[in-house]
Design an enzyme around this catalytic site. Sequence first.
Site: not given
Ligand code: NDP
Length: 526
Positions: A261, A295
């Site tokens: 997502e 999102c």
């Molecule tokens: P990120 O992709 O940076 O992070 C999301 C999650 O992934 C966090 O828990 C993060 O951990 C983790 N993560 C980061 N790098 C890795 C990796 N290499 N491998 C595995 N996990 C990893 O997104 P954001 O936190 O900035 O969230 C915002 C984004 O999420 C926006 O683009 C938004 O549109 C999207 N979003 C989509 C939704 C949907 O339902 N379609 C709903 C809500 C948000 P950590 O941050 O702890 O490093």
Amino acid sequence: MTQTSGAYEQSRLTPDRLARLATRVETGGDRPSIPVQTPITDTEIGTIPACSDDDIVAAVDRARQAQSAWAETPVESRAEIIERFGDLVDEHRDNLLDIVQLETGKVRQHALEEVVDIPATCSYYASNGPAELTDSGRAAPIPLLTSASVTYDPVGVVGVISPWNYPLTLSLTDAIPALLAGNAVVCKPDERTPFIALALGELLEEAGLPDGLFQIVTGEGAAVGPALIDNVDYLVFTGGTETGRTVAERAGRNLIGCSLELGGKNPMVVLDDADVETAARGAVTGAFTNAGQLCLAPERIYVDEDRYDAFLDAVVSATENLTLGHSFDYGPDIGSLISGDHLDSVREHVDSAVEGGATVATGGRARPDVGPNFYEPTILTDVSPDSRIICEETFGPVVSVVPVSDAEEAIERANDTEYGLNGSVWTSDRDRGRAIAREIDCGTVCVNDPYAVGWAAIDAPMGGMGDSGLGRRHGPEGIHRFVESKTIATSRIGPLDTPPSVPHSVTARALTGLAAVQRRLSRLIR
Ligand code: NDP
């Protein structure tokens, strides 16, 4: 060391409460601490351990051990626990709201959207999930002589990687159907917002979920994500598109299923027959909920030129009435952004749009006088179609309003993107709205609502097309992700082959005759 902040004193939380929650993360020894800040004041509110790869493997092992007994537990008993968990979330609403607000900086009514979502999801899957998991009979090749049925086995251990923007909803909304389907879950919340997932783990335990079935691991995503993906049997990821690609590549190498997502650049289409005040109210709610860090939030509004001036006046005036601030009671309309880095990214998007000729109709400024990470709700006009502000996700309280000549141009502009998460159509003719919705390339399109009517239709699937993701949450699709369909086919006449005493030519005639009868029958039934 944890510093207390004014934010703590206003909430009903204490540093001890969050410190106790952090002890729920199981590690095999002392691990480096990751500080967690509240964006309301940028002060530290607690720490969480940076789990090692061994900690992740151990968490998945504990989950796997607990899962086999859980899969044998009747689905009705599993549903009762899920339903009880929903009740507990409701009972502990105020405490959960405080944690969400402290971690994210969002205002209370936006945190409430998260808290009410979970009991609704629990009730939906507790009521509808068992039927989705019941064996189903399927058409067999030779009626009466053969039969076929499908059973649904849990995949095993489901990993959930969740983001910071809706840390309560997005840590649990997928875990609920996964658990109901007989799986264990290992959740990795965003390192900025870990405490709410830990508090929910506590409530799952109180609801009667057996030990080990819901594990939380903490740490930076890039550090702990790979070990999690390498050890689970299915992965749910909610986050940004680029991270989603990395996660999907790894899941692909491991040949495990995953749903993603991801982000969006959501269009809102205001037709020539739309009620301008209603559409403006929807634009403000949609674009500025959770300070735009949603999102599903509209970031591009295409308005029929006949309605453009009136719509712009209405939306600017409604935006200027919004109040920025923070309170642990219902009060201000718009809260903080998650961090200084995110504030800089939002500011850059707006500044680059303005450099490219955009006009700020309202907003367009950070508000350090309100708090370190506040940004005014912002409306831009005169944006160019290939600018960053139109093509890239901003994920902040910023929306562009663009005039279009007619519905066809609106649809064309709405679809001119790599994303396809959520869109909306505004019209006084709902049939026309639904017809235009079919033309918009998004996983969900709402008519006369920016996003809530689609999200809250829990029976209907939700997810993204294109760069917005893969797979669907909610509805039957949302639980079928977490099971392996197994076909059991039976023959009453032994192997479907040619008996030794019958010449192949006779069998061939019988088979082709039978196939012809089957085709005729199925046409009659259609
Ligand atoms: P990120 O992709 O940076 O992070 C999301 C999650 O992934 C966090 O828990 C993060 O951990 C983790 N993560 C980061 N790098 C890795 C990796 N290499 N491998 C595995 N996990 C990893 O997104 P954001 O936190 O900035 O969230 C915002 C984004 O999420 C926006 O683009 C938004 O549109 C999207 N979003 C989509 C939704 C949907 O339902 N379609 C709903 C809500 C948000 P950590 O941050 O702890 O490093």
